[in-house]
Design a protein around this motif. Structure first.
Motif, PDB file in Angstrom:
ATOM      1  N   PHE A   1     -19.558  19.209  34.017  1.00  0.00           N
ATOM      2  CA  PHE A   1     -18.314  18.674  33.471  1.00  0.00           C
ATOM      3  C   PHE A   1     -17.932  19.486  32.234  1.00  0.00           C
ATOM      4  O   PHE A   1     -18.800  19.884  31.451  1.00  0.00           O
ATOM      5  N   THR A   2     -16.646  19.720  32.050  1.00  0.00           N
ATOM      6  CA  THR A   2     -16.206  20.701  31.063  1.00  0.00           C
ATOM      7  C   THR A   2     -15.365  20.093  29.947  1.00  0.00           C
ATOM      8  O   THR A   2     -14.815  18.996  30.064  1.00  0.00           O
ATOM      9  N   ALA A   3     -15.247  20.882  28.866  1.00  0.00           N
ATOM     10  CA  ALA A   3     -14.393  20.490  27.748  1.00  0.00           C
ATOM     11  C   ALA A   3     -12.941  20.448  28.181  1.00  0.00           C
ATOM     12  O   ALA A   3     -12.165  19.611  27.700  1.00  0.00           O
ATOM     13  N   ALA A   4     -12.545  21.339  29.074  1.00  0.00           N
ATOM     14  CA  ALA A   4     -11.154  21.363  29.546  1.00  0.00           C
ATOM     15  C   ALA A   4     -10.783  20.062  30.246  1.00  0.00           C
ATOM     16  O   ALA A   4      -9.611  19.673  30.267  1.00  0.00           O
ATOM     17  N   GLU A   5     -11.791  19.373  30.788  1.00  0.00           N
ATOM     18  CA  GLU A   5     -11.566  18.082  31.450  1.00  0.00           C
ATOM     19  C   GLU A   5     -11.719  16.906  30.489  1.00  0.00           C
ATOM     20  O   GLU A   5     -11.526  15.757  30.883  1.00  0.00           O
ATOM     21  N   GLY A   6     -12.074  17.199  29.229  1.00  0.00           N
ATOM     22  CA  GLY A   6     -12.363  16.125  28.278  1.00  0.00           C
ATOM     23  C   GLY A   6     -13.660  15.422  28.594  1.00  0.00           C
ATOM     24  O   GLY A   6     -13.861  14.269  28.230  1.00  0.00           O
ATOM     25  N   ALA A   7     -14.566  16.139  29.258  1.00  0.00           N
ATOM     26  CA  ALA A   7     -15.789  15.510  29.775  1.00  0.00           C
ATOM     27  C   ALA A   7     -17.048  16.236  29.318  1.00  0.00           C
ATOM     28  O   ALA A   7     -18.063  16.224  30.011  1.00  0.00           O
ATOM     29  N   ASP A   8     -17.007  16.849  28.133  1.00  0.00           N
ATOM     30  CA  ASP A   8     -18.141  17.658  27.704  1.00  0.00           C
ATOM     31  C   ASP A   8     -19.107  16.910  26.795  1.00  0.00           C
ATOM     32  O   ASP A   8     -20.038  17.502  26.259  1.00  0.00           O
ATOM     33  N   ASP A   9     -18.922  15.595  26.612  1.00  0.00           N
ATOM     34  CA  ASP A   9     -19.818  14.805  25.773  1.00  0.00           C
ATOM     35  C   ASP A   9     -21.062  14.376  26.544  1.00  0.00           C
ATOM     36  O   ASP A   9     -21.076  14.366  27.774  1.00  0.00           O
ATOM     37  N   HIS A  10     -22.077  13.972  25.787  1.00  0.00           N
ATOM     38  CA  HIS A  10     -23.303  13.471  26.400  1.00  0.00           C
ATOM     39  C   HIS A  10     -22.976  12.363  27.399  1.00  0.00           C
ATOM     40  O   HIS A  10     -22.285  11.396  27.081  1.00  0.00           O
ATOM     41  N   CYS A  11     -23.469  12.530  28.616  1.00  0.00           N
ATOM     42  CA  CYS A  11     -23.220  11.582  29.713  1.00  0.00           C
ATOM     43  C   CYS A  11     -21.733  11.369  29.965  1.00  0.00           C
ATOM     44  O   CYS A  11     -21.320  10.290  30.411  1.00  0.00           O
ATOM     45  N   GLU A  12     -20.928  12.383  29.678  1.00  0.00           N
ATOM     46  CA  GLU A  12     -19.492  12.334  29.970  1.00  0.00           C
ATOM     47  C   GLU A  12     -18.865  11.048  29.427  1.00  0.00           C
ATOM     48  O   GLU A  12     -18.031  10.405  30.076  1.00  0.00           O
ATOM     49  N   ALA A  13     -19.281  10.655  28.224  1.00  0.00           N
ATOM     50  CA  ALA A  13     -18.933   9.341  27.687  1.00  0.00           C
ATOM     51  C   ALA A  13     -17.437   9.117  27.571  1.00  0.00           C
ATOM     52  O   ALA A  13     -16.966   7.978  27.683  1.00  0.00           O
ATOM     53  N   ALA A  14     -16.669  10.187  27.343  1.00  0.00           N
ATOM     54  CA  ALA A  14     -15.223  10.040  27.180  1.00  0.00           C
ATOM     55  C   ALA A  14     -14.468  10.206  28.488  1.00  0.00           C
ATOM     56  O   ALA A  14     -13.241  10.120  28.501  1.00  0.00           O
ATOM     57  N   ALA A  15     -15.191  10.413  29.584  1.00  0.00           N
ATOM     58  CA  ALA A  15     -14.513  10.673  30.864  1.00  0.00           C
ATOM     59  C   ALA A  15     -15.297  10.069  32.025  1.00  0.00           C
ATOM     60  O   ALA A  15     -15.510  10.708  33.047  1.00  0.00           O
ATOM     61  N   ARG A  16     -15.703   8.822  31.871  1.00  0.00           N
ATOM     62  CA  ARG A  16     -16.517   8.211  32.916  1.00  0.00           C
ATOM     63  C   ARG A  16     -15.741   7.990  34.213  1.00  0.00           C
ATOM     64  O   ARG A  16     -16.327   7.951  35.297  1.00  0.00           O
ATOM     65  N   THR A  17     -14.441   7.838  34.136  1.00  0.00           N
ATOM     66  CA  THR A  17     -13.663   7.692  35.366  1.00  0.00           C
ATOM     67  C   THR A  17     -13.794   8.943  36.226  1.00  0.00           C
ATOM     68  O   THR A  17     -13.918   8.863  37.456  1.00  0.00           O
ATOM     69  N   LEU A  18     -13.767  10.118  35.575  1.00  0.00           N
ATOM     70  CA  LEU A  18     -13.963  11.366  36.303  1.00  0.00           C
ATOM     71  C   LEU A  18     -15.380  11.444  36.849  1.00  0.00           C
ATOM     72  O   LEU A  18     -15.600  11.856  37.998  1.00  0.00           O
ATOM     73  N   PHE A  19     -16.361  11.052  36.036  1.00  0.00           N
ATOM     74  CA  PHE A  19     -17.735  11.024  36.532  1.00  0.00           C
ATOM     75  C   PHE A  19     -17.850  10.112  37.751  1.00  0.00           C
ATOM     76  O   PHE A  19     -18.467  10.477  38.753  1.00  0.00           O
ATOM     77  N   ASP A  20     -17.269   8.915  37.663  1.00  0.00           N
ATOM     78  CA  ASP A  20     -17.331   7.969  38.788  1.00  0.00           C
ATOM     79  C   ASP A  20     -16.797   8.608  40.064  1.00  0.00           C
ATOM     80  O   ASP A  20     -17.395   8.483  41.144  1.00  0.00           O
ATOM     81  N   ALA A  21     -15.664   9.281  39.947  1.00  0.00           N
ATOM     82  CA  ALA A  21     -15.039   9.877  41.126  1.00  0.00           C
ATOM     83  C   ALA A  21     -15.948  10.918  41.769  1.00  0.00           C
ATOM     84  O   ALA A  21     -16.148  10.915  42.993  1.00  0.00           O
ATOM     85  N   ARG A  22     -16.517  11.784  40.964  1.00  0.00           N
ATOM     86  CA  ARG A  22     -17.328  12.864  41.519  1.00  0.00           C
ATOM     87  C   ARG A  22     -18.705  12.387  41.966  1.00  0.00           C
ATOM     88  O   ARG A  22     -19.166  12.727  43.063  1.00  0.00           O
ATOM     89  N   ALA A  23     -19.375  11.623  41.113  1.00  0.00           N
ATOM     90  CA  ALA A  23     -20.739  11.211  41.445  1.00  0.00           C
ATOM     91  C   ALA A  23     -20.756  10.225  42.605  1.00  0.00           C
ATOM     92  O   ALA A  23     -21.577  10.350  43.526  1.00  0.00           O
ATOM     93  N   PHE A  24     -19.878   9.242  42.573  1.00  0.00           N
ATOM     94  CA  PHE A  24     -19.874   8.280  43.665  1.00  0.00           C
ATOM     95  C   PHE A  24     -19.252   8.862  44.932  1.00  0.00           C
ATOM     96  O   PHE A  24     -19.584   8.424  46.041  1.00  0.00           O
ATOM     97  N   GLY A  25     -18.385   9.856  44.787  1.00  0.00           N
ATOM     98  CA  GLY A  25     -17.927  10.564  45.977  1.00  0.00           C
ATOM     99  C   GLY A  25     -19.081  11.238  46.687  1.00  0.00           C
ATOM    100  O   GLY A  25     -19.201  11.185  47.923  1.00  0.00           O
ATOM    101  N   TRP A  26     -19.941  11.873  45.894  1.00  0.00           N
ATOM    102  CA  TRP A  26     -21.144  12.506  46.462  1.00  0.00           C
ATOM    103  C   TRP A  26     -22.035  11.457  47.121  1.00  0.00           C
ATOM    104  O   TRP A  26     -22.517  11.660  48.244  1.00  0.00           O
ATOM    105  N   LEU A  27     -22.247  10.331  46.450  1.00  0.00           N
ATOM    106  CA  LEU A  27     -23.130   9.303  46.987  1.00  0.00           C
ATOM    107  C   LEU A  27     -22.531   8.640  48.226  1.00  0.00           C
ATOM    108  O   LEU A  27     -23.249   8.365  49.202  1.00  0.00           O
ATOM    109  N   ASP A  28     -21.225   8.397  48.193  1.00  0.00           N
ATOM    110  CA  ASP A  28     -20.556   7.779  49.351  1.00  0.00           C
ATOM    111  C   ASP A  28     -20.758   8.601  50.613  1.00  0.00           C
ATOM    112  O   ASP A  28     -20.953   8.050  51.710  1.00  0.00           O
ATOM    113  N   ASP A  29     -20.704   9.929  50.470  1.00  0.00           N
ATOM    114  CA  ASP A  29     -20.852  10.805  51.630  1.00  0.00           C
ATOM    115  C   ASP A  29     -22.252  10.729  52.236  1.00  0.00           C
ATOM    116  O   ASP A  29     -22.455  11.102  53.400  1.00  0.00           O
TER     117      ASP A  29
END
Length: 406
Positions: A370-398
């Motif tokens: 996860f990148t700074a350009a996405e606003g997701a460069d903090d520890h555990c993507e703390a400021a962008a958990r919605t983006l984390f949810d989409a990617r991580a649970f997308g992987w798990l759903d598959d």
């Protein structure tokens, strides 16, 4: 890394962590910012007082809404109170344990349980049998149905996290996708630490195995679709668990370090680190004095003071000895389930997560940065958990297909 309001890096990160729960009704930006505006950032008692005052005020508001029959308003306010009360107590780590921290844990638990009773899906407060005692937790069902087996996610928090906080990190997004969820405090975490005195261990397979046993005894869990998702320290403990517990169907390791001991040595002056590694008495004495002085600093010493409580040890120097067992070399290679490793590019704590990915020998593995350009460069993507949810649970759903029931 993202900066929100405060000059102190640690306190600003904790503020972002609290506000990050807003995506699942766990905070309001205005409430959180107002609580810390003008705060003396060198005074952790003031930090506690500000968050505790906010948490108790929102808790009282939730009770008013509940009495008035406003279920959704009450539920959301209890969830926010849970975050605020935990955030206040989390800065009070010290040995002996501060009674205010124990009270903070009790109150955030009360707030969450009041909210849980008002959720749209059923929540069971559970006690998981563990080494002659029990671990406290929650089993959250995706639907109010009997005997229907679903894919299930075990949510695992970090060094200073709680099972209740993991609702915002893992349970809310998992429930929305059709998973059952088990949240719990393991040794060294939340109520297991503060109410029961159970301290941290590196051998997390000894913790997860009875947790999986607990799930397999239920008639609503599909035994072939149990996933483990951990963040921060849980991103390290998860792989340690999966190395020995092969009944897991998938693993998500969010920002977990590969070698916590090596990382600690890398932050020391090289001659001192070498002397400590060689067991030189003078190096140990010098390093002990440096760490003791560091531990007395309000925020710079917080992680060392936290270690004393979490690990049940008596000195910062002893923490370095403990960390020798907090490595994934030889363990990552033993993982057999599909594994997702996530990494935020501005996260120093999880900087070695790509090493975890590289060490995996399982065929089905993926690394997401996860990148700074996405606003997701903090520890555990703390400021962008919605983006984390989409990617991580997308992987798990598959892989686990939560829409399928058995």
């Amino acid at each position: 890394m993202t900066r929100l309001l405060l000059k102190d890096e640690l306190l600003d990160a904790q503020l972002i962590r609290a506000v990050g729960a807003a995506g699942h009704h766990g905070a309001d930006l205005g409430e959180a910012l107002q609580a810390v505006r003008g705060l003396d950032e060198s005074d952790l008692d003031a930090w506690y007082a500000a968050w505790n005052t906010l948490g108790e005020r929102v808790f009282a508001f939730a009770e008013e809404q509940e009495r008035a029959g406003h279920r959704i308003a009450a539920r959301d306010a209890f969830l926010r109170a849970c975050t605020y009360l935990r955030t206040g107590g989390s800065m009070l780590y010290r040995a002996p344990v501060d009674p205010r921290m124990v009270h903070s844990n009790t109150r955030q638990t009360e707030a969450f349980r009041r909210a849980a009773a008002l959720l749209d899906t059923p929540v069971e407060t559970v006690q998981i049998p563990f080494e002659g005692t029990t671990l406290p937790g929650y089993f959250l069902r995706a639907a109010d149905e009997s005997g229907v087996r679903r894919a299930t996610v075990i949510g695992l928090g970090g060094y200073d996290g709680t099972a209740e906080e993991c609702y915002f990190y893992f349970a809310a997004p998992a429930l929305a996708r059709g998973y059952h969820v088990l949240l719990f405090d393991g040794p060294g975490q939340g109520a297991a630490l503060l109410q029961q005195g159970l301290t941290m261990r590196a051998q997390w397979d000894t913790v997860i195995t009875p947790v999986v046993d607990f799930l397999l005894a239920r008639d609503d869990v599909d035994p072939a679709r149990i996933a483990l998702a951990g963040l921060s320290l849980g991103g390290f403990l998860g792989p340690r668990a999966a190395a020995g517990e092969h009944r897991l169907a998938a693993l998500i390791a969010d920002s977990g370090a590969y070698d916590m001991y090596g990382g600690a040595l890398d932050r020391m002056p090289k001659p001192l680190a070498h002397g400590f590694e060689m067991g030189q008495k003078m190096a140990r004495v010098a390093l002990g004095e440096i760490l003791d002085a560091m531990a007395r600093k309000p925020t710079a010493g917080w992680s060392l003071r936290r270690a004393l409580v979490v690990h049940g040890i008596d000195s910062p120097l002893a923490y370095l000895d403990v960390l020798k067992d907090y490595r994934l070399d030889g363990y990552a290679q033993a993982i057999t389930c599909p594994t997702l490793v996530t990494h935020a590019e501005g996260d120093a704590i999880g900087a070695s997560a790509p090493q975890t990915f590289a060490a995996l020998t399982v065929a089905d593995k993926e690394l997401i940065t996860f990148t700074a350009a996405e606003g997701a460069d903090d520890h555990c993507e703390a400021a962008a958990r919605t983006l984390f949810d989409a990617r991580a649970f997308g992987w798990l759903d598959d892989r686990l297909h939560p829409e399928v029931t058995a």
